[in-house]
Design an enzyme around this catalytic site. Structure first.
Site, PDB file in Angstrom:
ATOM      1  N   ASN A 178       0.879  -1.428  -0.569  1.00 28.44           N
ATOM      2  CA  ASN A 178      -0.018  -0.420  -0.138  1.00 28.44           C
ATOM      3  C   ASN A 178       0.948   1.147  -0.070  1.00 28.44           C
ATOM      4  OD1 ASN A 178      -1.984  -1.384   0.041  1.00 28.44           O
ATOM      5  ND2 ASN A 178      -2.831  -1.409   2.691  1.00 28.44           N
ATOM      6  N   ILE A 179      -0.069   1.977  -0.627  1.00 29.06           N
ATOM      7  CA  ILE A 179       1.634   3.746  -0.620  1.00 29.06           C
ATOM      8  C   ILE A 179       0.441   4.466  -0.081  1.00 29.06           C
ATOM      9  CG2 ILE A 179       1.645   3.156  -2.898  1.00 29.06           C
ATOM     10  CD1 ILE A 179      -0.199   4.742  -4.186  1.00 29.06           C
ATOM     11  N   HIS A 188       6.009  -0.380  -2.762  1.00 22.44           N
ATOM     12  CA  HIS A 188       5.324   0.274  -3.506  1.00 22.44           C
ATOM     13  C   HIS A 188       5.801   1.866  -3.314  1.00 22.44           C
ATOM     14  CE1 HIS A 188       3.064  -3.605  -5.652  1.00 22.44           C
ATOM     15  NE2 HIS A 188       4.237  -3.382  -5.116  1.00 22.44           N
ATOM     16  N   CYS A 235      12.922  14.454  -4.734  1.00 24.67           N
ATOM     17  CA  CYS A 235      13.278  15.275  -5.677  1.00 24.67           C
ATOM     18  C   CYS A 235      13.938  14.517  -7.237  1.00 24.67           C
ATOM     19  CB  CYS A 235      14.775  15.872  -4.569  1.00 24.67           C
ATOM     20  SG  CYS A 235      15.785  16.878  -6.276  1.00 24.67           S
ATOM     21  N   CYS A 292      18.232  15.161  -6.713  1.00 28.22           N
ATOM     22  CA  CYS A 292      19.236  14.692  -5.085  1.00 28.22           C
ATOM     23  C   CYS A 292      18.520  13.648  -5.177  1.00 28.22           C
ATOM     24  CB  CYS A 292      19.159  15.953  -4.222  1.00 28.22           C
ATOM     25  SG  CYS A 292      17.715  15.724  -3.034  1.00 28.22           S
ATOM     26  N   CYS A 341      17.251  21.805  -2.729  1.00 26.09           N
ATOM     27  CA  CYS A 341      18.454  22.014  -3.905  1.00 26.09           C
ATOM     28  C   CYS A 341      17.881  22.185  -4.835  1.00 26.09           C
ATOM     29  CB  CYS A 341      18.904  20.455  -4.197  1.00 26.09           C
ATOM     30  SG  CYS A 341      17.940  19.418  -5.809  1.00 26.09           S
ATOM     31  N   PRO A 371     -11.625 -11.523   2.360  1.00 22.95           N
ATOM     32  CA  PRO A 371     -12.780 -12.658   2.040  1.00 22.95           C
ATOM     33  C   PRO A 371     -13.334 -13.424   0.517  1.00 22.95           C
ATOM     34  CG  PRO A 371     -13.229 -10.309   2.263  1.00 22.95           C
ATOM     35  CD  PRO A 371     -11.398 -10.318   2.560  1.00 22.95           C
TER      36      PRO A 371
HETATM   37  P1  NAD Z   1      -5.596  -5.463  -4.698  1.00 23.35           P
HETATM   38  O1  NAD Z   1      -6.818  -4.472  -5.248  1.00 23.35           O
HETATM   39  O2  NAD Z   1      -5.266  -6.344  -6.371  1.00 23.35           O
HETATM   40  O3  NAD Z   1      -6.773  -6.857  -4.263  1.00 23.35           O
HETATM   41  C1  NAD Z   1      -6.818  -6.742  -2.754  1.00 23.35           C
HETATM   42  C2  NAD Z   1      -7.519  -8.147  -2.135  1.00 23.35           C
HETATM   43  O4  NAD Z   1      -8.325  -6.872  -0.648  1.00 23.35           O
HETATM   44  C3  NAD Z   1      -8.110  -8.853  -2.948  1.00 23.35           C
HETATM   45  O5  NAD Z   1      -7.649  -9.565  -2.312  1.00 23.35           O
HETATM   46  C4  NAD Z   1      -9.485  -8.394  -2.001  1.00 23.35           C
HETATM   47  O6  NAD Z   1     -10.177  -9.497  -1.936  1.00 23.35           O
HETATM   48  C5  NAD Z   1      -9.266  -8.285  -0.491  1.00 23.35           C
HETATM   49  N1  NAD Z   1     -10.111  -7.181   0.197  1.00 23.35           N
HETATM   50  C6  NAD Z   1     -11.422  -6.248   0.143  1.00 23.35           C
HETATM   51  N2  NAD Z   1     -11.523  -5.601   0.965  1.00 23.35           N
HETATM   52  C7  NAD Z   1     -10.876  -6.793   1.848  1.00 23.35           C
HETATM   53  C8  NAD Z   1     -11.091  -6.809   3.946  1.00 23.35           C
HETATM   54  N3  NAD Z   1     -12.331  -5.337   4.267  1.00 23.35           N
HETATM   55  N4  NAD Z   1     -10.328  -7.235   4.333  1.00 23.35           N
HETATM   56  C9  NAD Z   1      -8.979  -8.284   3.983  1.00 23.35           C
HETATM   57  N5  NAD Z   1      -8.982  -7.884   2.647  1.00 23.35           N
HETATM   58  C10 NAD Z   1     -10.045  -6.982   1.502  1.00 23.35           C
HETATM   59  O7  NAD Z   1      -4.788  -5.690  -3.811  1.00 23.35           O
HETATM   60  P2  NAD Z   1      -3.003  -5.399  -3.693  1.00 23.35           P
HETATM   61  O8  NAD Z   1      -3.259  -6.762  -4.020  1.00 23.35           O
HETATM   62  O9  NAD Z   1      -2.762  -4.522  -3.009  1.00 23.35           O
HETATM   63  O10 NAD Z   1      -2.392  -5.135  -5.261  1.00 23.35           O
HETATM   64  C11 NAD Z   1      -2.420  -4.189  -6.164  1.00 23.35           C
HETATM   65  C12 NAD Z   1      -2.004  -2.707  -5.731  1.00 23.35           C
HETATM   66  O11 NAD Z   1      -2.608  -1.697  -6.564  1.00 23.35           O
HETATM   67  C13 NAD Z   1      -0.821  -2.607  -4.823  1.00 23.35           C
HETATM   68  O12 NAD Z   1       0.200  -3.414  -5.374  1.00 23.35           O
HETATM   69  C14 NAD Z   1      -0.956  -1.216  -4.372  1.00 23.35           C
HETATM   70  O13 NAD Z   1      -0.034  -0.221  -5.252  1.00 23.35           O
HETATM   71  C15 NAD Z   1      -1.940  -0.613  -5.128  1.00 23.35           C
HETATM   72  N6  NAD Z   1      -3.021  -0.228  -4.544  1.00 23.35           N
HETATM   73  C16 NAD Z   1      -2.998   0.282  -3.214  1.00 23.35           C
HETATM   74  C17 NAD Z   1      -3.854   0.687  -2.747  1.00 23.35           C
HETATM   75  C18 NAD Z   1      -3.832   1.438  -1.114  1.00 23.35           C
HETATM   76  O14 NAD Z   1      -2.704   1.844  -0.870  1.00 23.35           O
HETATM   77  N7  NAD Z   1      -4.360   1.754   0.194  1.00 23.35           N
HETATM   78  C19 NAD Z   1      -5.155   1.212  -2.497  1.00 23.35           C
HETATM   79  C20 NAD Z   1      -5.101   0.220  -3.891  1.00 23.35           C
HETATM   80  C21 NAD Z   1      -4.697   0.111  -4.884  1.00 23.35           C
HETATM   81 ZN    ZN Z   2      16.694  17.097  -3.951  1.00 23.87          ZN
END
Ligand code: NAD
Ligand code: ZN
Length: 268
Positions: free
Chosen positions: A105-106, A122, A130, A133, A172, A234
């Site tokens: 997650n980001i 990620h 930057c 730098c 910078c 789920p």
């Molecule tokens: P994904 O979207 O591919 O899968 C999400 C998973 O979460 C699914 O398997 C789903 O069944 C499950 N899920 C849904 N609701 C849930 C809950 N309440 N509790 C537990 N599980 C639940 O996500 P991923 O595998 O993380 O990959 C997608 C990419 O997209 C990531 O690498 C990320 O970089 C990016 N992303 C990040 C965010 C964030 O930062 N919150 C959100 C969306 C996507």
């Molecule tokens: Zn810089």
């Protein structure tokens, strides 16, 4: 077996572990109001090419939709706060079981909840890097995303280049970019994450579809060193067949229950 028995079994297994690592995906933040990409209503559901090409491919294929897509992402990030699932991981860390969180997650929510050792494969959307730098700077959620949504609504015909030009400059003088990893870019924190995955004797796999590589290799590293695996989701994932326990449900509901069960075990 009903979930309650599995929750107690999961707590028991954690109580017998020396080194627990959590591997998290978008699902753990779903209950904070941030949509996953792949589930119904997510970005990849509407723009399937994103699943293999990432958000940048969606934006370049649909420049007319780009402001609205980015606005949706940034608004949900702006309003997000840690949920009981994130907070349960902080409890597990304070209790001395959880050593690190490896996340895809980001959204910065593990850090904001209070976990100390967070590895962000990620990157982090609240951080700018930057281009000259390499210095990274993390910003406060609300003002940062207010600035971002402001920039998107200012841009006429949407252009990422124009947006980058409007981001705050580094000390910078260099231009900056979001420090989040897009498809095709190198992941961050990988050597440390691999080390943690190989060091653990228990990995919690939480809310990830397990299809985004190289991140999705983390459970394999843990398994190759004999770690036990507990998954909460789920839906079943490619990891489920290798898990000692699969808890079908939401992390925001089940993780706090595991923490309660663990505390009960420790009291006995
Ligand atoms: P994904 O979207 O591919 O899968 C999400 C998973 O979460 C699914 O398997 C789903 O069944 C499950 N899920 C849904 N609701 C849930 C809950 N309440 N509790 C537990 N599980 C639940 O996500 P991923 O595998 O993380 O990959 C997608 C990419 O997209 C990531 O690498 C990320 O970089 C990016 N992303 C990040 C965010 C964030 O930062 N919150 C959100 C969306 C996507
Ligand atoms: Zn810089």
């Amino acid at each position: 077996m009903i979930n309650q028995e599995l929750i107690i079994k999961a707590a028991q297994m954690i109580s017998e572990s020396q080194y627990v690592v959590a591997f998290t995906g978008a699902g753990i933040s779903a209950e904070s109001g941030i949509s996953t990409y792949r589930d119904k209503g997510g970005i990849w559901d509407k723009y399937p090419e994103g699943s293999s090409g990432g958000i940048m491919s969606v934006i370049s294929n649909h420049p007319e939709d780009a402001p609205q897509i980015l606005m949706g992402v940034f608004r949900s990030l702006k309003d997000a706060a840690p949920n009981p699932g994130h907070n349960a991981l902080v409890e597990l860390e304070k209790m001395g079981y959880l050593r690190s969180v490896i996340t895809q997650n980001i959204d910065n929510l593990h850090r904001e909840a209070g976990n100390k050792q967070v590895l962000e494969l990620h990157g982090n959307a609240l951080r700018l890097r930057c281009l000259e730098c390499g210095k990274q700077q993390i910003y406060e959620r609300e003002p940062y995303f207010r600035m971002m949504t402001g920039l998107i609504s200012q841009t006429g015909p949407f252009s990422i280049q124009e947006m980058i030009k409007s981001l705050p400059l580094c000390k910078c003088g260099g231009h900056t970019r979001l420090d989040a990893v897009t498809f095709g870019e190198a992941v961050q924190d990988y050597p440390m994450a691999q080390k943690e995955a190989q060091a653990c004797d228990m990995m919690l796999i939480l809310g990830t579809s397990g299809v985004v590589y190289p991140a999705a290799a983390m459970p394999d590293y843990a398994l190759s060193k004999g770690a036990k695996l507990i998954e909460i989701n789920p839906k079943k994932s490619p990891f489920t067949k290798n898990c000692d326990i699969f808890l079908e449900g939401k992390t925001g509901e089940l993780l706090p229950e595991i923490v309660i069960a663990l505390k009960n075990i420790l009291r006995c």
